[in-house]
Design a protein around this motif. Structure first.
Motif, short mmCIF file in Angstrom:
data_model
loop_
_atom_site.label_atom_id
_atom_site.label_comp_id
_atom_site.label_asym_id
_atom_site.label_seq_id
_atom_site.Cartn_x
_atom_site.Cartn_y
_atom_site.Cartn_z
N ARG A 1 0.84 -1.21 0.00
CA ARG A 1 0.00 0.00 0.00
C ARG A 1 0.87 1.25 0.00
NH1 ARG A 1 -5.11 -1.66 0.69
NH2 ARG A 1 -5.35 -3.69 1.68
N SER A 2 1.96 1.20 0.73
CA SER A 2 2.88 2.33 0.80
C SER A 2 3.47 2.64 -0.57
CB SER A 2 3.99 1.97 1.80
OG SER A 2 4.81 3.06 2.09
N ILE A 3 3.91 1.63 -1.28
CA ILE A 3 4.51 1.80 -2.61
C ILE A 3 3.50 2.41 -3.57
CG2 ILE A 3 5.47 0.56 -4.60
CD1 ILE A 3 6.52 -1.54 -2.50
N VAL A 4 2.30 1.85 -3.60
CA VAL A 4 1.26 2.35 -4.50
C VAL A 4 0.88 3.79 -4.13
CG1 VAL A 4 -1.15 2.05 -5.18
CG2 VAL A 4 0.37 0.08 -5.10
N THR A 5 0.77 4.06 -2.85
CA THR A 5 0.39 5.40 -2.40
C THR A 5 1.42 6.43 -2.82
OG1 THR A 5 -0.86 4.48 -0.55
CG2 THR A 5 -0.17 6.78 -0.36
N ILE A 6 2.69 6.10 -2.64
CA ILE A 6 3.76 7.03 -3.03
C ILE A 6 3.69 7.31 -4.54
CG2 ILE A 6 6.27 7.26 -3.30
CD1 ILE A 6 6.43 5.83 -0.50
N ALA A 7 3.51 6.27 -5.33
CA ALA A 7 3.42 6.46 -6.79
C ALA A 7 2.23 7.34 -7.17
CB ALA A 7 3.34 5.11 -7.50
N LEU A 8 1.08 7.06 -6.58
CA LEU A 8 -0.11 7.85 -6.90
C LEU A 8 0.05 9.31 -6.49
CD1 LEU A 8 -2.82 5.27 -5.84
CD2 LEU A 8 -2.44 6.13 -8.15
N ALA B 1 6.84 7.60 6.20
CA ALA B 1 6.08 6.49 6.79
C ALA B 1 6.64 5.13 6.41
CB ALA B 1 4.61 6.58 6.37
N THR B 2 7.48 5.07 5.37
CA THR B 2 8.06 3.77 5.01
C THR B 2 8.88 3.18 6.14
OG1 THR B 2 10.01 4.73 3.93
CG2 THR B 2 8.08 4.26 2.52
N ALA B 3 9.31 4.00 7.08
CA ALA B 3 10.01 3.49 8.26
C ALA B 3 9.10 2.54 9.04
CB ALA B 3 10.46 4.64 9.15
N ASN B 4 7.78 2.70 8.89
CA ASN B 4 6.81 1.87 9.59
C ASN B 4 6.14 0.83 8.71
OD1 ASN B 4 7.21 3.43 11.94
ND2 ASN B 4 5.75 4.95 11.19
N THR B 5 6.23 0.97 7.40
CA THR B 5 5.51 0.06 6.51
C THR B 5 6.37 -1.04 5.93
OG1 THR B 5 5.91 1.36 4.50
CG2 THR B 5 3.92 1.91 5.81
N GLY B 6 7.68 -0.89 6.02
CA GLY B 6 8.58 -1.90 5.46
C GLY B 6 8.98 -1.65 4.02
N ALA B 7 8.44 -0.61 3.39
CA ALA B 7 8.87 -0.28 2.04
C ALA B 7 10.30 0.26 2.11
CB ALA B 7 7.94 0.76 1.41
N THR B 8 11.12 -0.15 1.17
CA THR B 8 12.54 0.21 1.17
C THR B 8 12.81 1.39 0.24
OG1 THR B 8 13.05 -1.26 -0.67
CG2 THR B 8 13.15 -2.22 1.57
N GLU B 9 14.01 1.90 0.31
CA GLU B 9 14.41 2.95 -0.62
C GLU B 9 14.32 2.43 -2.06
OE1 GLU B 9 17.95 5.22 0.19
OE2 GLU B 9 17.55 5.22 2.35
N GLU B 10 14.66 1.17 -2.25
CA GLU B 10 14.56 0.57 -3.59
C GLU B 10 13.11 0.52 -4.05
OE1 GLU B 10 16.31 -0.75 -0.99
OE2 GLU B 10 18.35 -0.38 -1.75
N ASP B 11 12.20 0.22 -3.14
CA ASP B 11 10.77 0.21 -3.48
C ASP B 11 10.32 1.61 -3.91
OD1 ASP B 11 10.39 -2.51 -2.76
OD2 ASP B 11 9.91 -1.97 -0.69
N ILE B 12 10.77 2.62 -3.16
CA ILE B 12 10.40 4.00 -3.49
C ILE B 12 10.95 4.37 -4.86
CG2 ILE B 12 10.70 6.43 -2.83
CD1 ILE B 12 10.94 5.34 0.12
N ARG B 13 12.20 4.03 -5.11
CA ARG B 13 12.81 4.33 -6.41
C ARG B 13 12.01 3.67 -7.54
NH1 ARG B 13 17.92 2.13 -6.08
NH2 ARG B 13 16.99 0.20 -6.79
N GLU B 14 11.67 2.41 -7.38
CA GLU B 14 10.93 1.69 -8.43
C GLU B 14 9.55 2.30 -8.64
OE1 GLU B 14 12.09 -0.63 -10.60
OE2 GLU B 14 14.01 -0.11 -9.65
N ALA B 15 8.90 2.70 -7.57
CA ALA B 15 7.59 3.35 -7.70
C ALA B 15 7.72 4.64 -8.51
CB ALA B 15 7.01 3.65 -6.31
N LEU B 16 8.76 5.40 -8.22
CA LEU B 16 8.95 6.67 -8.93
C LEU B 16 9.40 6.46 -10.37
CD1 LEU B 16 10.41 8.89 -6.07
CD2 LEU B 16 8.03 8.63 -6.83
#
Length: 139
Positions: free
Chosen positions: A64-71, A87-102
């Motif tokens: 949900r965190s990854i999708v939310t950041i992308a949207l 909030a990714t500190a609490n959701t488990g999404a990584t910096e790599e996840d954020i990069r891929e979403a972007l």
């Protein structure tokens, strides 16, 4: 004005999920700033976004965190992007996840939106690292 007089079950679940994702400090600040004018909106987002969508069982909080950041990045919602990156500190999404979403944002919503979101994410990630470093130095 922090919450309805008799919160619904969905509101209570939403507040629990909201706190687990955004952290107590953020939720406490938002609740303290609520007024009679925006309290119905705060109740709406707590029940719907947090009590229904974020509390669903089909996706993990990381997903949900990854999708939310992308949207949010695609929509140009800068403050919300930063908040959800933190909030990714609490959701488990990584910096790599954020990069891929972007990266997906760049292809599907445009390079300018992604470029701007990368700048915001970098600042929010640096803030997270600094906070984590301070916490480690305290202990």
């Amino acid at each position: 004005m922090n919450q309805p007089a008799a919160p619904s079950e969905r509101y209570a679940k939403g507040m629990e999920t909201r706190r687990s994702v955004l952290g107590d400090a953020h939720v406490d600040r938002a609740s303290a700033q609520a007024t009679a004018f925006d309290q119905p909106f705060q109740t709406l987002i707590t029940e719907s976004a947090w009590g229904t969508v974020w509390s669903g069982t089909q996706w993990t909080k990381r997903e949900r965190s990854i999708v939310t950041i992308a949207l949010l990045a695609a929509l140009g919602q800068d403050d919300e992007v930063a908040m959800h990156v933190r909030a990714t500190a609490n959701t488990g999404a990584t910096e790599e996840d954020i990069r891929e979403a972007l990266m997906h944002v760049a292809i599907y919503a445009g390079v300018p939106a992604a470029n701007h979101a990368f700048k915001i994410a970098k600042l929010a990630l640096a803030e997270l690292r600094a906070n984590n470093s301070q916490e480690e130095n305290k202990g």
